[in-house]
Design a protein around this motif. Structure first.
Motif, PDB file in Angstrom:
ATOM      1  N   VAL A 173      53.735  34.885  28.852  1.00 16.70           N
ATOM      2  CA  VAL A 173      52.840  34.179  29.776  1.00 16.70           C
ATOM      3  C   VAL A 173      52.314  32.938  29.065  1.00 16.70           C
ATOM      4  CG1 VAL A 173      50.656  34.343  31.047  1.00 16.70           C
ATOM      5  CG2 VAL A 173      52.238  36.287  31.011  1.00 16.70           C
ATOM      6  N   GLN A 174      52.434  31.788  29.728  1.00 18.24           N
ATOM      7  CA  GLN A 174      52.011  30.515  29.120  1.00 18.24           C
ATOM      8  C   GLN A 174      51.044  29.822  30.074  1.00 18.24           C
ATOM      9  OE1 GLN A 174      55.854  30.348  26.431  1.00 18.24           O
ATOM     10  NE2 GLN A 174      55.819  28.580  27.779  1.00 18.24           N
ATOM     11  N   ALA A 175      49.866  29.505  29.592  1.00 26.08           N
ATOM     12  CA  ALA A 175      48.870  28.892  30.462  1.00 26.08           C
ATOM     13  C   ALA A 175      48.023  27.914  29.673  1.00 26.08           C
ATOM     14  CB  ALA A 175      47.984  29.968  31.075  1.00 26.08           C
ATOM     15  N   TYR A 176      47.684  26.811  30.324  1.00 23.36           N
ATOM     16  CA  TYR A 176      46.879  25.765  29.690  1.00 23.36           C
ATOM     17  C   TYR A 176      45.665  25.387  30.539  1.00 23.36           C
ATOM     18  CZ  TYR A 176      50.726  25.140  26.411  1.00 23.36           C
ATOM     19  OH  TYR A 176      51.660  25.359  25.436  1.00 23.36           O
ATOM     20  N   THR A 177      45.917  25.294  31.855  1.00 21.54           N
ATOM     21  CA  THR A 177      44.837  24.864  32.743  1.00 21.54           C
ATOM     22  C   THR A 177      44.995  25.586  34.080  1.00 21.54           C
ATOM     23  OG1 THR A 177      43.668  22.909  33.623  1.00 21.54           O
ATOM     24  CG2 THR A 177      46.067  22.849  33.720  1.00 21.54           C
ATOM     25  N   SER A 178      44.048  25.378  34.950  1.00 14.62           N
ATOM     26  CA  SER A 178      44.116  25.995  36.273  1.00 14.62           C
ATOM     27  C   SER A 178      44.031  24.871  37.294  1.00 14.62           C
ATOM     28  CB  SER A 178      42.930  26.956  36.418  1.00 14.62           C
ATOM     29  OG  SER A 178      42.750  27.339  37.749  1.00 14.62           O
ATOM     30  N   GLN A 179      44.750  25.027  38.404  1.00 19.89           N
ATOM     31  CA  GLN A 179      44.730  23.967  39.419  1.00 19.89           C
ATOM     32  C   GLN A 179      44.331  24.524  40.768  1.00 19.89           C
ATOM     33  OE1 GLN A 179      48.723  22.266  38.329  1.00 19.89           O
ATOM     34  NE2 GLN A 179      47.907  20.544  39.508  1.00 19.89           N
ATOM     35  N   ALA A 193      42.858  17.358  38.355  1.00 24.60           N
ATOM     36  CA  ALA A 193      41.571  17.820  37.827  1.00 24.60           C
ATOM     37  C   ALA A 193      40.447  17.303  38.718  1.00 24.60           C
ATOM     38  CB  ALA A 193      41.395  17.303  36.406  1.00 24.60           C
ATOM     39  N   PRO A 194      39.461  18.148  39.012  1.00 21.66           N
ATOM     40  CA  PRO A 194      38.355  17.701  39.868  1.00 21.66           C
ATOM     41  C   PRO A 194      37.554  16.564  39.232  1.00 21.66           C
ATOM     42  CG  PRO A 194      38.154  20.061  39.299  1.00 21.66           C
ATOM     43  CD  PRO A 194      39.338  19.522  38.555  1.00 21.66           C
TER      44      PRO A 194
END
Ligand code: BGC
Length: 420
Positions: free
Chosen positions: A276-282, A292-293
Motif C-alpha cells: 500500500v502506497q499513500a502520500y496524500t488524500s484527495q 489541494a483545498p
C-alpha cells in the motif's frame, strides 16, 4: 485524546524504499533514459548518475542497518537483466543476487520489486505495455530473475500499476520515427497519442484501460511463475489514492475509486500480500478529483500535507482485497524541512497503529525514500529522502528523520509519541 504506547507486532518490518531507475544511475538502456534525453520532454534534468546506488549499494545497506532499520525495498532493472530482447546478462543477475545475499547476511529483509516504472527501450519501441506480446516478454524476464530470488520472502511484481497505466502513455512517443517531432506536436496541443482531445504526453489522464488489462495479466502470469519456482510471497504495490467524497457528492466517489484503484486491489485478493502506497488524500467533488483545498499546507510536490492518508489507504485496501496481508511499501513527504518529515511520519504511523488496533494485518512500514533521489520529471528538486546526498562525491548524510525512524524501528514503535 489520551497518550498511549502502541504495540507493533513482533517481526514488524521497518525500513525504506528505493527504485532502480531513481537510484542506480546510468540506466542507459531503459525507456525513461531515452525519454529524459528527448528535446522538449518535461524532465527538468536527466537522471545521470542519480545517487550511484549501482556501485554504492553496500554502503547504503550498511547505513540502513546502522540506523536500526531492518527492511530494504529496491527494484531489479529489467533493462539491465535483458538489455536486448532474449539476451540475459549473467553479470546483472549476479549483481542483484549479491545485494539480496548481503541484505540477508546483515539481517535486512529484502523487499524486491521486479518492475518500477522503467522498461527496456527495446520493449517500449516494440509497443511496450500496449503490445500483444507484453505479457510474454515480461514473463521471460520474470523467469530469468526467479533463480536469484532464493531466500527472498517479499516480491512485488509491478510497482503502482494504476499510476503506471497513466505514465505508460509517455513511452508511446518512443515508437514514433521522430519522437521529438511528436513531443513538439503535443506541446502545440495536438492529439497524437491517445485519440482523446487535449491529452498531452506529460499530463495526467486517467489510467489507460488496455495497458491496465495487460498489467493485470502480466501480474497474474508473474505470480504463477514465481509460485512455481520460488518460495516468495508474491504481490504488487498499489498507489491507493485515499479518495474522500466532498460532502453531498458521495455518489461520485465509487466511479473514481473504480477507475483509479479497484481493479488493482481486486487482483490482490489472489495474492499473498499487497503493498500500500499513500502520500496524500484527495476530495472527489462534482467535477471529479479536486486539487489541494485553498489554504492547505502543500509539500514540494504540491500535494496537500495529509499524514492521515496512509490510514485511509490501508482501510480501503483491506476492504477491497477482503483481507489480503498488507505492507506499507511507500509513504513519505517531499520537503526541505526535515522536522516536518518527522511530524508527517509520526501522523502516518499513528494511522498504521490504529489500523493494527482494529485488527488489520499490516506487516511493515517502508518509508519513501532512503536517499534523496531522481524524482522522475521533477528530477532532483524534490527531496523525499531520510538521507541527503552530495551529488558530486555521493557522500550520504543522514537527516535527523533517519535517526528518528531508526529509533522507532529499534524500539518497534515504543519510542513513538502517538496519541489516539
Ligand atoms: C513512486 C515513486 C515516486 C514516489 C513519489 C510513487 O508514485 O512509486 O517512484 O518517487 O511516488 O512521487
Amino acid at each position: 485524546m489520551t497518550a498511549h504506547t502502541t504495540r507493533f507486532p513482533d517481526g514488524f518490518l521497518w525500513g525504506a524504499s528505493t527504485a532502480a531507475h531513481q537510484n542506480e544511475g546510468n540506466n542507459t538502456l531503459s525507456d525513461f533514459w531515452a525519454l529524459e534525453h528527448l528535446k522538449g520532454s518535461s524532465f527538468t534534468e536527466i537522471s545521470g548518475d542519480t545517487v550511484d546506488f549501482y556501485h554504492r549499494w553496500k554502503e547504503d545497506v550498511d547505513l540502513l542497518v546502522s540506523l536500526g532499520l531492518n527492511a530494504f525495498r529496491f527494484s531489479i532493472e529489467w533493462a539491465r537483466i535483458e538489455p536486448s530482447r532474449g539476451v540475459f546478462s549473467a553479470a546483472a543477475l549476479a549483481h542483484y543476487r549479491a545485494i539480496i545475499e548481503y541484505c540477508l547476511a546483515r539481517g535486512v529483509e529484502p523487499v524486491v520489486t521486479l518492475h518500477h516504472f522503467s522498461s527496456p527501450l527495446w520493449f517500449a519501441k516494440a509497443g511496450g505495455w500496449g503490445s500483444a506480446e507484453a505479457v510474454d516478454r515480461f514473463a521471460d524476464y520474470v523467469t530469468a530473475v526467479a533463480p536469484i530470488l532464493d531466500g527472498v520472502t517479499w516480491v512485488a511484481t509491478i510497482n503502482e500499476p494504476n499510476m503506471f497505466a497513466v505514465m505508460y502513455q509517455m513511452s508511446l512517443v518512443l515508437q514514433a520515427s521522430d519522437p521529438e517531432a511528436v513531443i513538439a506536436q503535443m506541446a502545440a496541443g495536438q492529439d497524437v497519442v491517445s485519440g482523446e482531445a487535449g491529452i498531452n504526453a506529460f499530463s495526467m489522464p486517467e489510467p489507460e484501460e488496455a495497458a491496465a488489462q495487460t498489467m493485470l495479466r502480466a501480474h497474474a502470469r508473474a505470480r504463477e511463475i514465481l509460485h512455481a519456482t520460488t518460495t516468495a510471497k508474491v504481490g504488487w504495490t498499489v498507489a491507493v489514492q485515499s479518495l474522500v467524497a466532498r460532502a453531498g457528492h458521495e455518489e461520485e466517489l465509487p466511479r473514481y475509486q473504480r477507475v483509479w484503484e479497484d481493479a488493482y486491489l481486486e487482483a490482490s485478493r489472489d495474492d499473498d500480500w499487497v503493498g500500500v502506497q499513500a502520500y496524500t488524500s484527495q476530495l472527489v467533488g462534482p467535477n471529479g478529483l479536486e486539487g489541494a483545498p485553498e489554504g492547505a499546507e502543500l509539500t514540494q510536490t504540491g500535494w496537500a500535507y495529509r499524514p492521515d492518508a496512509l490510514g485511509i489507504a490501508l482501510r480501503r485496501a483491506w476492504e477491497v482485497t477482503g483481507g489480503t496481508p498488507m505492507m506499507v511499501t511507500e509513504n513519505g513527504i517531499a520537503t526541505d524541512d526535515d522536522r516536518r518529515r518527522i511530524d508527517y511520519t509520526t501522523g502516518a504511523l499513528r494511522g498504521v497503529a490504529e489500523t493494527l488496533e482494529d485488527g488489520l494485518d499490516v506487516r511493515g512500514y517502508l518509508h519513501w525514500t532512503f536517499v534523496d533521489n531522481f524524482e522522475w520529471v521533477h528530477a532532483y528538486q524534490m527531496t523525499f529522502g531520510l538521507v541527503a546526498v552530495d551529488r558530486t562525491t555521493f557522500e550520504r548524510m543522514p537527516k535527523p528523520s533517519a535517526f528518528w525512524l531508526g529509533e522507532v524501528a529499534r524500539t518497534n514503535g515504543e519510542s513513538l509519541d502517538i496519541t489516539a
